[in-house]
Design a protein around this motif. Structure first.
Motif, short mmCIF file in Angstrom:
data_model
loop_
_atom_site.label_atom_id
_atom_site.label_comp_id
_atom_site.label_asym_id
_atom_site.label_seq_id
_atom_site.Cartn_x
_atom_site.Cartn_y
_atom_site.Cartn_z
N ASP A 182 0.90 -1.15 0.00
CA ASP A 182 0.00 0.00 0.00
C ASP A 182 0.93 1.19 0.00
OD1 ASP A 182 -2.07 1.96 0.66
OD2 ASP A 182 -3.26 0.32 1.47
N LEU A 183 0.38 2.38 0.12
CA LEU A 183 1.24 3.56 0.17
C LEU A 183 2.14 3.54 1.41
CD1 LEU A 183 1.78 6.32 -1.26
CD2 LEU A 183 0.14 7.32 0.31
N ALA A 184 1.61 3.06 2.53
CA ALA A 184 2.35 3.07 3.80
C ALA A 184 2.80 1.67 4.18
CB ALA A 184 1.48 3.67 4.89
N ASN A 185 3.48 1.56 5.33
CA ASN A 185 3.98 0.28 5.84
C ASN A 185 3.05 -0.26 6.93
OD1 ASN A 185 6.33 0.78 4.34
ND2 ASN A 185 7.37 1.72 6.08
N LEU A 186 2.94 -1.59 6.98
CA LEU A 186 2.32 -2.24 8.14
C LEU A 186 3.46 -2.76 9.01
CD1 LEU A 186 -0.17 -3.51 9.64
CD2 LEU A 186 0.26 -5.56 8.28
N THR A 187 3.48 -2.33 10.28
CA THR A 187 4.53 -2.78 11.19
C THR A 187 3.94 -3.74 12.21
OG1 THR A 187 5.69 -0.69 10.91
CG2 THR A 187 6.31 -2.02 12.83
N ILE A 188 4.70 -4.80 12.52
CA ILE A 188 4.26 -5.82 13.47
C ILE A 188 5.26 -5.85 14.62
CG2 ILE A 188 3.88 -8.31 13.81
CD1 ILE A 188 3.44 -8.30 10.62
N ILE A 189 4.77 -5.67 15.82
CA ILE A 189 5.62 -5.78 17.02
C ILE A 189 5.14 -7.02 17.77
CG2 ILE A 189 6.33 -4.66 19.17
CD1 ILE A 189 5.62 -1.96 17.69
N VAL A 190 6.06 -7.93 18.05
CA VAL A 190 5.67 -9.19 18.66
C VAL A 190 5.59 -9.03 20.18
CG1 VAL A 190 6.28 -11.63 18.94
CG2 VAL A 190 6.73 -10.46 16.76
N GLY B 116 0.66 -12.08 21.49
CA GLY B 116 0.14 -11.80 20.15
C GLY B 116 0.91 -10.69 19.46
N TRP B 117 0.33 -10.19 18.38
CA TRP B 117 0.98 -9.15 17.58
C TRP B 117 0.33 -7.80 17.85
CZ3 TRP B 117 1.39 -11.63 11.98
CH2 TRP B 117 2.43 -12.58 12.00
N ILE B 118 1.20 -6.79 17.94
CA ILE B 118 0.75 -5.40 18.02
C ILE B 118 0.99 -4.82 16.63
CG2 ILE B 118 1.22 -3.16 19.10
CD1 ILE B 118 2.53 -5.14 21.41
N LEU B 119 -0.07 -4.40 15.97
CA LEU B 119 0.06 -3.88 14.61
C LEU B 119 0.10 -2.36 14.64
CD1 LEU B 119 -2.50 -6.11 12.63
CD2 LEU B 119 -0.08 -6.54 13.12
N VAL B 120 1.01 -1.81 13.84
CA VAL B 120 1.10 -0.35 13.73
C VAL B 120 0.68 0.05 12.32
CG1 VAL B 120 2.62 1.65 13.96
CG2 VAL B 120 3.08 -0.42 15.30
N ASP B 121 -0.35 0.87 12.20
CA ASP B 121 -0.80 1.46 10.93
C ASP B 121 -1.29 0.42 9.91
OD1 ASP B 121 -0.22 3.88 12.03
OD2 ASP B 121 1.47 4.35 10.72
N PRO B 122 -2.53 -0.03 10.05
CA PRO B 122 -3.06 -1.06 9.14
C PRO B 122 -3.51 -0.56 7.77
CG PRO B 122 -4.69 -0.54 10.81
CD PRO B 122 -3.48 0.29 11.14
N LEU B 123 -2.69 0.22 7.11
CA LEU B 123 -2.85 0.58 5.69
C LEU B 123 -4.18 1.27 5.38
CD1 LEU B 123 -1.10 -2.59 4.17
CD2 LEU B 123 -0.08 -0.44 4.99
N THR B 124 -4.44 1.48 4.08
CA THR B 124 -5.58 2.31 3.67
C THR B 124 -6.87 1.51 3.54
OG1 THR B 124 -3.98 3.40 2.21
CG2 THR B 124 -6.29 4.06 1.99
N MET B 125 -6.74 0.26 3.09
CA MET B 125 -7.94 -0.47 2.72
C MET B 125 -7.94 -1.88 3.29
SD MET B 125 -8.60 1.06 -1.04
CE MET B 125 -9.30 2.73 -1.06
N ALA C 74 -4.11 -8.58 2.98
CA ALA C 74 -3.07 -9.27 2.20
C ALA C 74 -1.71 -9.14 2.89
CB ALA C 74 -3.01 -8.70 0.78
N ALA C 75 -1.41 -7.97 3.42
CA ALA C 75 -0.12 -7.76 4.10
C ALA C 75 -0.02 -8.64 5.34
CB ALA C 75 0.03 -6.28 4.47
N SER D 225 6.47 5.08 9.22
CA SER D 225 5.21 4.66 8.61
C SER D 225 5.31 4.56 7.09
CB SER D 225 4.11 5.66 8.96
OG SER D 225 3.88 5.66 10.35
N HIS D 226 6.36 5.13 6.53
CA HIS D 226 6.64 4.98 5.10
C HIS D 226 8.14 4.69 4.96
CE1 HIS D 226 2.80 6.60 3.48
NE2 HIS D 226 2.79 7.31 4.59
N HIS D 227 8.52 4.21 3.80
CA HIS D 227 9.94 4.01 3.47
C HIS D 227 10.62 2.95 4.35
CE1 HIS D 227 9.33 8.38 2.08
NE2 HIS D 227 9.36 7.63 1.00
N TRP D 228 11.95 2.90 4.28
CA TRP D 228 12.74 1.84 4.89
C TRP D 228 13.47 2.36 6.14
CZ3 TRP D 228 12.99 4.39 0.37
CH2 TRP D 228 14.05 5.27 0.18
#
Ligand code: ZN
Length: 659
Positions: A130-138, A142-151, A157-158, A351-354
């Motif tokens: 997507d335009l942004a990144n989905l980040t997963i913190i373990v 369970g998983w803590i998700l950061v920024d679940p994308l636009t749609m 899918a991510a 939230s974007h890029h590397w």
């Protein structure tokens, strides 16, 4: 980055503009875009010679920690429509073609790298879905998700891709770093119904309000303008859209939603433990977004800059149109984060890029991010206080060598030029103080008179062709635009303006500048592309808009001339949310107050919020709905209908590049 513009496309847009057949140049591509000229090739080569485009450092970092990559990445919706397609960017490889700024091309290659990556043990990112990144913190369970994308579709899918390549765990918390839709809209795609009611949702104070209401009032215009900024109608090709600078493009055709936070971040440093993972939050409202935070994971030495930091110069003002941001405050937040977290961080992600690794590298990166906004801020004020106007400052501003050579602050998204104008606007507004600029003629009458003063259309075109041959494309665009506004059917003028936009686009280092120019050229040749906003897809957002915000937006659609002399009071009772709002028309202005129904009102309308939204947006007709069970009217039906007739209807995408 992008705000919740989808929500607000409360007018369903359909095609318009007259059909004008613009002559194609000999060497045009399928959509009519002309070949790069020698001037463009030279300009792009000159920029390439000033930059170390072969520096591998960013490519090394962008690929570091790769766990898995899918051969093909094309995400479709259940009905087959494409929501996300990285495969179409397969052409972005190797050296820059002559029709793309080589520095933007480099950024486009970096943004095309997709896959699941490890940032540091316990922190993973899915990038390029997507335009942004989905980040997963373990976490512990369970998983803590950061920024679940636009749609929903891209987020699902991510997450599925991550689950296929990491020991899968349930989602226990979701963090929304800020109020822009590319960071929360996909939340429905990452939670099961059970998780939805149990997870912790952490967001900055003001998140929900800013996310759902900040664009309601200006939605239709902002949506239309976003189409130019992101090059929606363009081909994904070497003469079309290649990248936004921030990522490939905003996802499209999918479903957008939002969830209310359970935990609010409202101060710095705010400590929180989520599933055994310690967080230190920095509250950064009024930076890149009106509601935003960054955070540090002390046990992992990892700092997340959200979108306050990115690997490009961001927008102090965004070209689709939005409230201007405060560059000084933005820079100060980065300085604060540097003091709080910079020296303790061994890895950085956003939230974007590397990411960036290594404390000295992170500190250097943060300093340059901090300084690019402060430099633009301070120099704009310095020059303004010396008497330069907005346009003069934009022309004069130049980053110092130490920043100019740093890819992470180059103008792939924002530019120093338009950000300097933004800083000027923040302090001084639209008026630059020049009396002739106080009340100039609007574009059409001004265009007609400029053309007349320049000796008529033929004389103007002949001079403009010479300027085009000399590579003076900014000037050609400025002059020929007068002729297009004076004579919109002048196909020679449209063709020349389109060709100058092509060249300006090919030379632009900023993704949005390229898209604005190339979409301008597209629209001169083909007219505006029809809008494809589907309100049903934004249902998960629309349901959250406070009724008062929606009524504010409705008031901006009252036709002031038609409403002159109308005095009327209408009660609206929303049965599903148990709210009553009293609408009052007086002095051609609509006021609304929540409270108790006015006994003297002309009519009382009783219905659900969703039906009201559909009525006001035109997706349900009042006359057809009047006699259904969904709605009840007490009082004068005639007055009620006459009230709704005062609302403006949006017929289709309005013209921008032509009158
Ligand atoms: Zn963003």
């Amino acid at each position: 980055m992008i705000r919740a513009v989808i929500v607000v496309a409360v007018c369903l847009l359909a095609g318009c503009d007259r059909a004008v057949t613009v002559p194609r140049s000999m060497d045009a591509d399928a959509l009519g875009h002309s070949a790069p000229t020698q001037h463009t090739v030279t300009a792009n080569n000159e920029l390439a010679s000033l930059l170390d485009l072969d520096d591998p450092a960013d490519f090394v970092n962008a690929e570091r920690g790769l766990i898995a990559r899918s051969e093909s990445l094309r995400i479709t919706r259940d009905d087959g429509r494409v929501v996300w397609d990285q495969d179409q960017y397969g052409f972005v490889a190797g050296d820059a073609p002559e029709s793309v700024n080589p520095s933007l091309w480099r950024q486009a290659r970096l943004n095309g790298l997709h896959g699941l990556y490890e940032v540091t043990p316990g922190v993973y990112q899915v990038r390029g879905y997507d335009l942004a990144n989905l980040t997963i913190i373990v976490g512990e369970t369970g998983w803590i998700l950061v920024d679940p994308l636009t749609m929903r579709e891209t987020a699902a899918a991510a997450l599925a891709f991550a689950r296929a390549h990491l020991p899968p765990k349930p989602v226990v918390a979701v963090l929304f770093t800020h109020s822009h839709v590319d960071h929360f809209g996909g939340v429905d795609g990452v939670l099961t119904p059970e998780e939805r009611s149990n997870v912790r949702i952490v967001a900055p104070a003001g998140f929900l309000h800013e996310a759902v209401s900040e664009n309601v009032i200006a939605g239709p215009a902002m949506t239309r303008r976003a189409g130019l900024m992101y090059g929606r109608p363009l081909a994904r090709s070497i003469r079309g859209h290649v990248d936004t600078g921030l990522g490939k493009e905003p996802a499209a055709n999918g479903r957008v939603s939002i969830l209310a936070p359970t935990d609010i971040v409202d101060h710095t440093v705010q400590q929180m433990t989520l599933d055994g993972v310690r967080f230190e939050f920095q509250f950064a409202p009024g930076s890149e977004a009106p509601a935003e935070f960054t955070f540090f994971l002390p046990d992992l030495g990892a700092f997340c800059g959200a979108e306050v930091l990115s690997r490009n110069l961001h927008n102090v003002y965004t070209l689709r149109g939005a409230k201007v941001r405060d560059a000084l405050r933005w820079s100060n937040y980065i300085d604060e984060a540097l003091g709080l977290f910079g020296q303790r961080a061994t890895s950085y992600f956003g939230s974007h890029h590397w990411p960036v690794w290594g404390t000295p590298e992170i500190v250097a990166y943060m300093k340059k991010q901090r300084d690019v906004y402060k430099y633009i801020h301070d120099q704009t004020l310095r020059m303004a206080n010396q008497g330069l106007t907005s346009a003069e400052i934009a022309e004069a501003i130049e980053l110092p060598e130490s920043l100019r050579r740093e890819f992470a602050v180059r103008g792939y998204y924002g530019t120093a030029r338009h950000n300097a104008k933004a800083v000027y606007q923040f302090y001084f507004g639209w008026y630059d103080g020049v009396p002739a600029h106080l009340d100039p003629l609007p574009p059409e009458p001004a265009g007609r008179r400029y053309v007349e003063f320049m000796g008529g259309a033929d004389e103007l075109l002949s001079n403009a062709e010479q300027a085009y041959a000399a590579g003076d494309y900014r000037w050609v665009a400025q002059v020929v635009n007068h002729l297009v506004f004076a004579e919109p059917d002048n196909v020679v003028a449209r063709a020349l303006l389109a060709r100058s936009y092509d060249q300006l686009g090919y030379q632009a280092e900023s993704g949005p500048w390229r898209d604005v120019y190339l979409t301008g050229a597209y629209e001169l040749r083909h007219g505006p592309a029809p809008g494809n906003v589907n309100l049903a897809d934004a249902g998960g957002l629309l349901a959250r808009i406070p009724i008062a915000s929606f009524l504010d937006s409705m008031a901006t659609r009252i036709d002031g001339q038609k409403a002159s002399g109308v005095t009327m009071t209408i009660n609206v009772v929303f049965t599903d949310v148990d709210e009553t709002h009293v609408l009052e028309m007086e002095n051609a202005v609509l006021h609304h107050h929540q409270g108790i129904a006015d006994a003297d009102a002309s009519a009382t309308l009783t219905l659900t919020r969703s039906l009201f939204l559909r009525l006001v947006t035109g997706s349900a007709g009042l006359r057809e709905t009047l006699f259904s069970d969904e709605l009840e009217v007490d009082g004068s039906v005639t007055e009620l209908i006459s009230f709704f007739l005062l609302l403006d209807r949006q017929a289709g995408p309005f013209n921008i590049v032509t009158p």
